[in-house]
Design a protein around this motif. Structure first.
Motif, PDB file in Angstrom:
ATOM      1  N   THR A 195       0.828  -1.207   0.000  1.00 43.28           N
ATOM      2  CA  THR A 195       0.000   0.000   0.000  1.00 43.28           C
ATOM      3  C   THR A 195       0.862   1.256   0.000  1.00 43.28           C
ATOM      4  OG1 THR A 195      -1.772  -1.154   1.184  1.00 43.28           O
ATOM      5  CG2 THR A 195      -1.782   1.251   1.252  1.00 43.28           C
ATOM      6  N   ARG A 196       1.868   1.293   0.853  1.00 45.12           N
ATOM      7  CA  ARG A 196       2.754   2.460   0.929  1.00 45.12           C
ATOM      8  C   ARG A 196       3.537   2.658  -0.362  1.00 45.12           C
ATOM      9  NH1 ARG A 196       5.499   2.143   7.001  1.00 45.12           N
ATOM     10  NH2 ARG A 196       3.646   2.794   8.174  1.00 45.12           N
ATOM     11  N   ARG A 197       4.047   1.550  -0.902  1.00 49.40           N
ATOM     12  CA  ARG A 197       4.852   1.645  -2.128  1.00 49.40           C
ATOM     13  C   ARG A 197       3.997   2.100  -3.298  1.00 49.40           C
ATOM     14  NH1 ARG A 197       8.666  -3.414  -3.069  1.00 49.40           N
ATOM     15  NH2 ARG A 197       9.242  -2.726  -0.964  1.00 49.40           N
ATOM     16  N   SER A 198       2.757   1.607  -3.381  1.00 47.84           N
ATOM     17  CA  SER A 198       1.863   1.988  -4.464  1.00 47.84           C
ATOM     18  C   SER A 198       1.470   3.456  -4.379  1.00 47.84           C
ATOM     19  CB  SER A 198       0.606   1.114  -4.438  1.00 47.84           C
ATOM     20  OG  SER A 198       0.935  -0.251  -4.613  1.00 47.84           O
ATOM     21  N   ALA A 199       1.358   3.955  -3.164  1.00 43.59           N
ATOM     22  CA  ALA A 199       1.010   5.370  -2.997  1.00 43.59           C
ATOM     23  C   ALA A 199       2.134   6.274  -3.483  1.00 43.59           C
ATOM     24  CB  ALA A 199       0.709   5.654  -1.525  1.00 43.59           C
ATOM     25  N   ARG A 200       3.375   5.816  -3.347  1.00 43.53           N
ATOM     26  CA  ARG A 200       4.517   6.612  -3.789  1.00 43.53           C
ATOM     27  C   ARG A 200       4.780   6.476  -5.282  1.00 43.53           C
ATOM     28  NH1 ARG A 200       7.113   4.141   0.684  1.00 43.53           N
ATOM     29  NH2 ARG A 200       8.384   2.956  -0.795  1.00 43.53           N
ATOM     30  N   ASP A 201       4.541   5.263  -5.821  1.00 43.52           N
ATOM     31  CA  ASP A 201       4.906   4.988  -7.207  1.00 43.52           C
ATOM     32  C   ASP A 201       3.871   4.037  -7.814  1.00 43.52           C
ATOM     33  OD1 ASP A 201       6.073   4.491  -9.627  1.00 43.52           O
ATOM     34  OD2 ASP A 201       7.829   3.438  -8.837  1.00 43.52           O
ATOM     35  N   LEU A 202       3.003   4.557  -8.683  1.00 46.16           N
ATOM     36  CA  LEU A 202       1.955   3.743  -9.288  1.00 46.16           C
ATOM     37  C   LEU A 202       2.518   2.638 -10.172  1.00 46.16           C
ATOM     38  CD1 LEU A 202      -0.705   6.440 -10.264  1.00 46.16           C
ATOM     39  CD2 LEU A 202      -0.728   4.878  -8.307  1.00 46.16           C
ATOM     40  N   SER A 203       3.727   2.829 -10.680  1.00 47.22           N
ATOM     41  CA  SER A 203       4.317   1.817 -11.558  1.00 47.22           C
ATOM     42  C   SER A 203       4.774   0.585 -10.795  1.00 47.22           C
ATOM     43  CB  SER A 203       5.515   2.407 -12.318  1.00 47.22           C
ATOM     44  OG  SER A 203       6.554   2.759 -11.423  1.00 47.22           O
ATOM     45  N   SER A 204       4.737   0.645  -9.461  1.00 45.10           N
ATOM     46  CA  SER A 204       5.143  -0.523  -8.686  1.00 45.10           C
ATOM     47  C   SER A 204       4.130  -1.656  -8.804  1.00 45.10           C
ATOM     48  CB  SER A 204       5.340  -0.149  -7.207  1.00 45.10           C
ATOM     49  OG  SER A 204       4.113   0.241  -6.621  1.00 45.10           O
ATOM     50  N   LYS A 205       2.872  -1.343  -9.060  1.00 42.48           N
ATOM     51  CA  LYS A 205       1.852  -2.388  -9.159  1.00 42.48           C
ATOM     52  C   LYS A 205       2.074  -3.319 -10.349  1.00 42.48           C
ATOM     53  CE  LYS A 205      -1.784   0.080  -6.681  1.00 42.48           C
ATOM     54  NZ  LYS A 205      -3.132   0.678  -6.765  1.00 42.48           N
ATOM     55  N   PRO A 206       2.325  -2.778 -11.557  1.00 42.34           N
ATOM     56  CA  PRO A 206       2.631  -3.698 -12.657  1.00 42.34           C
ATOM     57  C   PRO A 206       3.864  -4.550 -12.399  1.00 42.34           C
ATOM     58  CG  PRO A 206       2.093  -1.526 -13.507  1.00 42.34           C
ATOM     59  CD  PRO A 206       2.211  -1.387 -12.019  1.00 42.34           C
ATOM     60  N   LEU A 207       4.859  -3.981 -11.723  1.00 38.78           N
ATOM     61  CA  LEU A 207       6.065  -4.740 -11.401  1.00 38.78           C
ATOM     62  C   LEU A 207       5.741  -5.887 -10.457  1.00 38.78           C
ATOM     63  CD1 LEU A 207       9.123  -5.106 -11.549  1.00 38.78           C
ATOM     64  CD2 LEU A 207       9.330  -3.484  -9.649  1.00 38.78           C
ATOM     65  N   VAL A 208       4.931  -5.615  -9.438  1.00 37.07           N
ATOM     66  CA  VAL A 208       4.531  -6.667  -8.503  1.00 37.07           C
ATOM     67  C   VAL A 208       3.731  -7.736  -9.234  1.00 37.07           C
ATOM     68  CG1 VAL A 208       3.125  -7.193  -6.472  1.00 37.07           C
ATOM     69  CG2 VAL A 208       4.585  -5.165  -6.487  1.00 37.07           C
ATOM     70  N   GLY A 209       2.827  -7.316 -10.125  1.00 36.26           N
ATOM     71  CA  GLY A 209       2.046  -8.272 -10.892  1.00 36.26           C
ATOM     72  C   GLY A 209       2.914  -9.146 -11.778  1.00 36.26           C
ATOM     73  N   MET A 210       3.936  -8.549 -12.390  1.00 36.78           N
ATOM     74  CA  MET A 210       4.843  -9.309 -13.240  1.00 36.78           C
ATOM     75  C   MET A 210       5.605 -10.360 -12.429  1.00 36.78           C
ATOM     76  SD  MET A 210       8.161  -7.974 -15.397  1.00 36.78           S
ATOM     77  CE  MET A 210       9.067  -7.667 -13.860  1.00 36.78           C
ATOM     78  N   VAL A 211       6.128  -9.945 -11.284  1.00 38.88           N
ATOM     79  CA  VAL A 211       6.875 -10.884 -10.440  1.00 38.88           C
ATOM     80  C   VAL A 211       5.951 -11.977  -9.912  1.00 38.88           C
ATOM     81  CG1 VAL A 211       8.237 -11.112  -8.328  1.00 38.88           C
ATOM     82  CG2 VAL A 211       8.595  -9.148  -9.811  1.00 38.88           C
ATOM     83  N   ALA A 212       4.716 -11.609  -9.550  1.00 40.10           N
ATOM     84  CA  ALA A 212       3.755 -12.597  -9.064  1.00 40.10           C
ATOM     85  C   ALA A 212       3.457 -13.637 -10.140  1.00 40.10           C
ATOM     86  CB  ALA A 212       2.471 -11.907  -8.620  1.00 40.10           C
ATOM     87  N   ALA A 213       3.333 -13.185 -11.397  1.00 30.57           N
ATOM     88  CA  ALA A 213       3.084 -14.119 -12.491  1.00 30.57           C
ATOM     89  C   ALA A 213       4.251 -15.070 -12.676  1.00 30.57           C
ATOM     90  CB  ALA A 213       2.820 -13.347 -13.786  1.00 30.57           C
ATOM     91  N   VAL A 214       5.470 -14.550 -12.553  1.00 27.30           N
ATOM     92  CA  VAL A 214       6.662 -15.392 -12.680  1.00 27.30           C
ATOM     93  C   VAL A 214       6.696 -16.441 -11.580  1.00 27.30           C
ATOM     94  CG1 VAL A 214       9.183 -15.403 -12.538  1.00 27.30           C
ATOM     95  CG2 VAL A 214       8.028 -13.656 -13.898  1.00 27.30           C
ATOM     96  N   VAL A 215       6.444 -16.024 -10.337  1.00 30.20           N
ATOM     97  CA  VAL A 215       6.448 -16.964  -9.212  1.00 30.20           C
ATOM     98  C   VAL A 215       5.354 -18.005  -9.384  1.00 30.20           C
ATOM     99  CG1 VAL A 215       6.043 -17.180  -6.719  1.00 30.20           C
ATOM    100  CG2 VAL A 215       7.502 -15.348  -7.608  1.00 30.20           C
TER     101      VAL A 215
END
Length: 249
Positions: free
Chosen positions: A56-76
């Protein structure tokens, strides 16, 4: 988290691309008694709460962090959907991917990524189970993520380059996950049997498959870090690898 659909869609997409046949994976549904299943839910909950707060904190600072998290989640998700049955242990061996998630996103976020992957696998692929979700999350998400992160940082502090450090992180995160899984299984099914002999037997049952899989996961983790440094150094500024993009090793 304002757009949870973004993260879920990133990890749900591979579901339709995977074969329909499946094996029991992670710790299977019904293996653990209710009391032990509840204990591992409770043990995992604080780490998951920390990860969600971090997201939540990271997304509030940088909206581009969500696609990055989604990409890593897909890889895992995809990496951990490669089961190798271990009949003597009542579960399967497989790569985990949480070492990679931890060194890219941090260990708390690695727990969130593992939680999403494990939940979708339990719901749609019959891999693991809902009753054992907490136990699987503790082994793969908590122990795997924090082991991978600590090993990576320790290796870097000792002078190793980011790629060798990533190899060590992926390797030891994988093996730590399965050592923890062996202990969780032993604690839950031992009855009146001594704990450590049973845990040792379960751990040994994993060795023929997990020994080479751990090495393979180390190679995958190192390869992903090397690829990011060469092809997308701009992404590194938004990950836990910020600052290593310009190094030669």
């Amino acid at each position: 988290m304002k757009h949870p659909a973004l993260l879920l869609s990133a990890v749900c997409l591979p579901v339709v691309l995977l074969p329909s046949s499946s094996f029991a994976m992670h710790i299977s549904e019904g293996i653990l008694p209710f009391s032990w299943a509840a204990i591992w839910f409770a043990a995992s909950a604080p780490f998951l709460a920390l990860g969600l707060r971090t997201l939540t904190r990271r997304s509030a600072r940088d909206l581009s962090s969500k696609p990055l998290v989604g990409m890593v989640a897909a890889v895992v998700f995809v990496i951990s959907c490669m089961p190798v049955p271990v009949p003597t242990a009542g579960t399967c061996s497989h790569p985990c991917g949480t070492g990679l998630a931890a060194i890219l996103l941090g260990p708390a976020m690695g727990v969130v990524v593992a939680a999403v992957a494990l939940l979708i696998q339990a719901l749609f692929l019959s891999h693991g189970g809902l009753s054992t979700w907490g136990a699987n999350l503790f082994a793969m998400g908590v122990v795997g993520s924090f082991t991978g992160f600590v090993v990576f940082r320790a290796a870097r502090a000792c002078g190793a380059g980011p790629v060798p450090a990533a190899f060590a992180a992926g390797l030891l995160a994988d093996w730590a996950t399965y050592a923890t899984t062996a202990m969780i299984l032993a604690a839950g099914i031992r009855g009146t049997s001594p704990f450590w002999p049973l845990a040792g037997k379960i751990g040994l049952a994993f060795v023929p498959t997990q020994l080479p899989l751990g090495i393979i996961e180390g190679v995958i983790t190192a390869g992903m870090v090397s690829l990011l440094r060469k092809k997308r150094p701009d992404l590194l500024a938004r990950t836990a690898l910020a600052g290593v993009g310009g190094e030669k090793r």
